[in-house]
Every structure is written in C-alpha cells, then in structure tokens.
Motif scaffolding. Structure first.
Motif, PDB file in Angstrom:
ATOM      1  N   LEU A   1       1.780   6.794  -6.856  1.00 33.45           N
ATOM      2  CA  LEU A   1       0.633   7.335  -7.585  1.00 33.45           C
ATOM      3  C   LEU A   1       0.036   8.597  -6.970  1.00 33.45           C
ATOM      4  O   LEU A   1      -0.880   9.188  -7.546  1.00 33.45           O
ATOM      5  N   ALA A   2       0.545   9.031  -5.823  1.00 31.50           N
ATOM      6  CA  ALA A   2      -0.071  10.149  -5.102  1.00 31.50           C
ATOM      7  C   ALA A   2      -0.142  11.429  -5.922  1.00 31.50           C
ATOM      8  O   ALA A   2      -1.085  12.212  -5.781  1.00 31.50           O
ATOM      9  N   GLU A   3       0.847  11.666  -6.788  1.00 31.84           N
ATOM     10  CA  GLU A   3       0.868  12.904  -7.561  1.00 31.84           C
ATOM     11  C   GLU A   3       0.337  12.725  -8.976  1.00 31.84           C
ATOM     12  O   GLU A   3       0.510  13.598  -9.833  1.00 31.84           O
ATOM     13  N   LEU A   4      -0.333  11.607  -9.206  1.00 34.30           N
ATOM     14  CA  LEU A   4      -0.905  11.347 -10.523  1.00 34.30           C
ATOM     15  C   LEU A   4      -2.025  12.355 -10.813  1.00 34.30           C
ATOM     16  O   LEU A   4      -2.828  12.652  -9.934  1.00 34.30           O
ATOM     17  N   PRO A   5      -2.098  12.893 -12.026  1.00 34.48           N
ATOM     18  CA  PRO A   5      -3.230  13.772 -12.364  1.00 34.48           C
ATOM     19  C   PRO A   5      -4.514  12.961 -12.470  1.00 34.48           C
ATOM     20  O   PRO A   5      -4.505  11.738 -12.298  1.00 34.48           O
TER      21      PRO A   5
ATOM     22  N   ILE B   1       4.915   4.750 -15.788  1.00 38.22           N
ATOM     23  CA  ILE B   1       4.961   4.538 -14.339  1.00 38.22           C
ATOM     24  C   ILE B   1       4.393   3.148 -14.087  1.00 38.22           C
ATOM     25  O   ILE B   1       3.224   2.884 -14.386  1.00 38.22           O
ATOM     26  N   GLY B   2       5.207   2.265 -13.564  1.00 39.01           N
ATOM     27  CA  GLY B   2       4.768   0.899 -13.329  1.00 39.01           C
ATOM     28  C   GLY B   2       4.960   0.479 -11.884  1.00 39.01           C
ATOM     29  O   GLY B   2       5.982   0.786 -11.267  1.00 39.01           O
TER      30      GLY B   2
ATOM     31  N   VAL C   1      -9.056   1.922  -8.147  1.00 44.21           N
ATOM     32  CA  VAL C   1     -10.211   2.758  -7.810  1.00 44.21           C
ATOM     33  C   VAL C   1      -9.771   4.071  -7.169  1.00 44.21           C
ATOM     34  O   VAL C   1     -10.270   5.145  -7.509  1.00 44.21           O
ATOM     35  N   LYS C   2      -8.805   4.001  -6.257  1.00 42.10           N
ATOM     36  CA  LYS C   2      -8.400   5.202  -5.514  1.00 42.10           C
ATOM     37  C   LYS C   2      -7.861   6.294  -6.425  1.00 42.10           C
ATOM     38  O   LYS C   2      -8.134   7.480  -6.221  1.00 42.10           O
ATOM     39  N   TYR C   3      -7.092   5.910  -7.451  1.00 37.19           N
ATOM     40  CA  TYR C   3      -6.428   6.906  -8.275  1.00 37.19           C
ATOM     41  C   TYR C   3      -7.085   7.104  -9.633  1.00 37.19           C
ATOM     42  O   TYR C   3      -6.495   7.708 -10.523  1.00 37.19           O
ATOM     43  N   ALA C   4      -8.305   6.602  -9.800  1.00 39.89           N
ATOM     44  CA  ALA C   4      -9.044   6.814 -11.052  1.00 39.89           C
ATOM     45  C   ALA C   4     -10.358   7.511 -10.767  1.00 39.89           C
ATOM     46  O   ALA C   4     -10.940   7.352  -9.688  1.00 39.89           O
ATOM     47  N   GLN C   5     -10.807   8.277 -11.749  1.00 39.45           N
ATOM     48  CA  GLN C   5     -12.096   8.951 -11.643  1.00 39.45           C
ATOM     49  C   GLN C   5     -13.185   8.206 -12.417  1.00 39.45           C
ATOM     50  O   GLN C   5     -14.324   8.643 -12.444  1.00 39.45           O
TER      51      GLN C   5
ATOM     52  N   PHE D   1       0.831  -1.197   0.000  1.00 45.85           N
ATOM     53  CA  PHE D   1       0.000   0.000   0.000  1.00 45.85           C
ATOM     54  C   PHE D   1       0.872   1.256   0.000  1.00 45.85           C
ATOM     55  O   PHE D   1       0.606   2.206  -0.745  1.00 45.85           O
ATOM     56  N   VAL D   2       1.908   1.257   0.838  1.00 43.59           N
ATOM     57  CA  VAL D   2       2.793   2.426   0.920  1.00 43.59           C
ATOM     58  C   VAL D   2       3.467   2.682  -0.429  1.00 43.59           C
ATOM     59  O   VAL D   2       3.531   3.823  -0.911  1.00 43.59           O
ATOM     60  N   GLU D   3       3.979   1.619  -1.065  1.00 43.96           N
ATOM     61  CA  GLU D   3       4.640   1.772  -2.364  1.00 43.96           C
ATOM     62  C   GLU D   3       3.678   2.291  -3.421  1.00 43.96           C
ATOM     63  O   GLU D   3       4.010   3.173  -4.224  1.00 43.96           O
ATOM     64  N   GLY D   4       2.456   1.733  -3.425  1.00 41.57           N
ATOM     65  CA  GLY D   4       1.458   2.165  -4.397  1.00 41.57           C
ATOM     66  C   GLY D   4       1.036   3.605  -4.183  1.00 41.57           C
ATOM     67  O   GLY D   4       0.979   4.399  -5.138  1.00 41.57           O
TER      68      GLY D   4
END
Length: 249
Positions: free
Chosen positions: A65-69, A146-147, A161-165, A58-61
C-alpha cells in the motif's frame, strides 16, 4: 472456539497468504490462537515466533500500500444485499470518491464493501480490499484490484487508518462499529489529525448519535465537541464534499 454454532464449515479458508479448501479447512483462526489463554505452556515457547509473523504482516501491508494515492476507507455491513438502497449508495460513493481523486479502501468482503469496490472499479479508480481471516471467510470480492489478506485484526486496522485520509461509514454491524469507534478515538486523542469521518444514513445512525449526545456527553463521559468529530448525511455528494474539504484535496 471454532466455527460458530449452527454455521456450516466453509468450503474455502484463507489463512493470511495461505488458501485452504474442502478437507484442508482448519477450525479456528490465527487471532483465536493468539488470544486463547487455555492450553499447555508450550505457547510460552512459540509466542515469540508469532512476533515474526505479526511483523511480516505489517511489512506485507506496508509494501502493498505504500504507493497508494490519497484514499478513503469505506466501511459497512457484509450482509448488505445487492438489491438494497444501501448497496446502491455504496456503489455511488465508491464511484464519486474516485471521481474526486481518491482510491477506495474497504474490508474487501461482500455487501457494502463490495458495493464501494464496485463503484471504484467502474470509475476506473484504485479499488483496494483488506481482508481478514475468519471462520466464515468468503474471500475478497471480485471488484478488488489490490488485495491483502490479514491474520490479525490489529494489523489490518492499522492499514485502514495509515493509508486513508478519512472514513465513510455505511450502515453496518459490530465490525463496522469497531472500526468507527477506533477512528473516533484516534481523532479525539489527536493520534491522527485532519481525518474526516462521515456516517452515511441518518435514519440508521440516529439512535447512536442520540445516545452519544443524551447519555455519553450528558453523563460527562465525553465532551460536546466530540460530537463534531463526525458528520451524518444521506447525500453522496455531501459525503464526498466533506472528506474532500477536510483533507484539503
């Protein structure tokens, strides 16, 4: 449970961040060992350490991805052939999503996933691949910028789900259906809001939609309004317009 019957042992294997090749390829996956209830009771003493490994995923993910648009996850079959109309549709969808201002997230594999990543890369957008450790692992496709490779399906699915709209779902198999129905469940139960789901390929999805309407809804297992949780189209521009409209982008 190891390599599926009739399938050759892979030459390359990714176990989370670890890469193994040739004679170092191991049988089975981390998920299998977590879910396996057979074996001796030593697992009781080692399972707490798995919590740390799960936490690290979870931490790595989150960190990657935290700064992904704003992004859209695109799903579809790894078996989609590069010379097929479905592959070309995936390329066009990836390209169109970038042109609409989104990053593109896929499972990072071949087939439809590769197609969407390729379209995003060609449009000079952010192309993301979230891989998973499998006995027949093929690695992240060459169009991923980014992989992240995951050991556990549930961690990977959280990232989708978390990083997609929203989701655009191309024709696919059991993995695609799993991701689709998890998204539908999250929207139905209001765990996520303003989350458009678009099924691309009316002929492919027709049987599923008919079954949902004529068996699931008609049998009282879901409500009529649940059929409004997703849209079906054959048009790339319409698919992008639907996710753009519902995300407010």
């Amino acid at each position: 449970m190891g390599i599926p019957e009739g399938m050759a042992k892979p030459e390359e294997q990714r176990l989370g961040p670890v890469l193994r090749r040739r004679d170092q390829v191991q049988s089975g996956t981390t998920d299998q060992r977590l879910l396996d209830t057979e074996g001796d009771s030593e697992w009781v003493h080692t399972d707490p350490w798995r919590v740390m490994r799960i936490q690290s995923e979870f931490v790595e993910g989150f960190g990657a991805l935290a700064e992904l648009p704003s992004a859209i996850s695109v799903f579809g079959s790894a078996r989609t052939q590069p010379d097929s109309p479905e592959y070309e549709a995936g390329v066009r969808i990836g390209r169109a999503l970038v042109e609409a201002g989104f990053a593109v997230i896929t499972g990072g594999g071949p087939g439809a996933m590769e197609a969407a990543n390729k379209g995003a890369r060609e449009a000079k957008g952010v192309s993301v691949g979230l891989g998973i450790e499998l006995p027949f692992e093929q690695g992240l496709n060459q169009h991923v910028d980014i992989g992240v490779n995951f050991r556990y399906f549930f961690v990977r699915k959280t990232m989708f789900v978390k990083y997609a709209q929203g989701f655009v779902v191309l024709p696919g198999g059991l993995g695609t259906l799993d991701e689709l129905f998890e998204a539908l469940t999250l929207v139905q139960t209001r765990k996520v809001t303003r989350f458009p789901i678009v099924l691309f390929g009316t002929e492919y999805w027709k049987g599923l939609v008919d079954w949902l309407r004529d068996s699931v809804v008609a049998g009282g297992k879901a409500s009529e309004r649940d059929l409004l949780l997703f849209h079906v189209t054959d048009d790339v521009e319409e698919a992008v317009a639907l996710v753009t409209k519902e995300t407010g982008k």
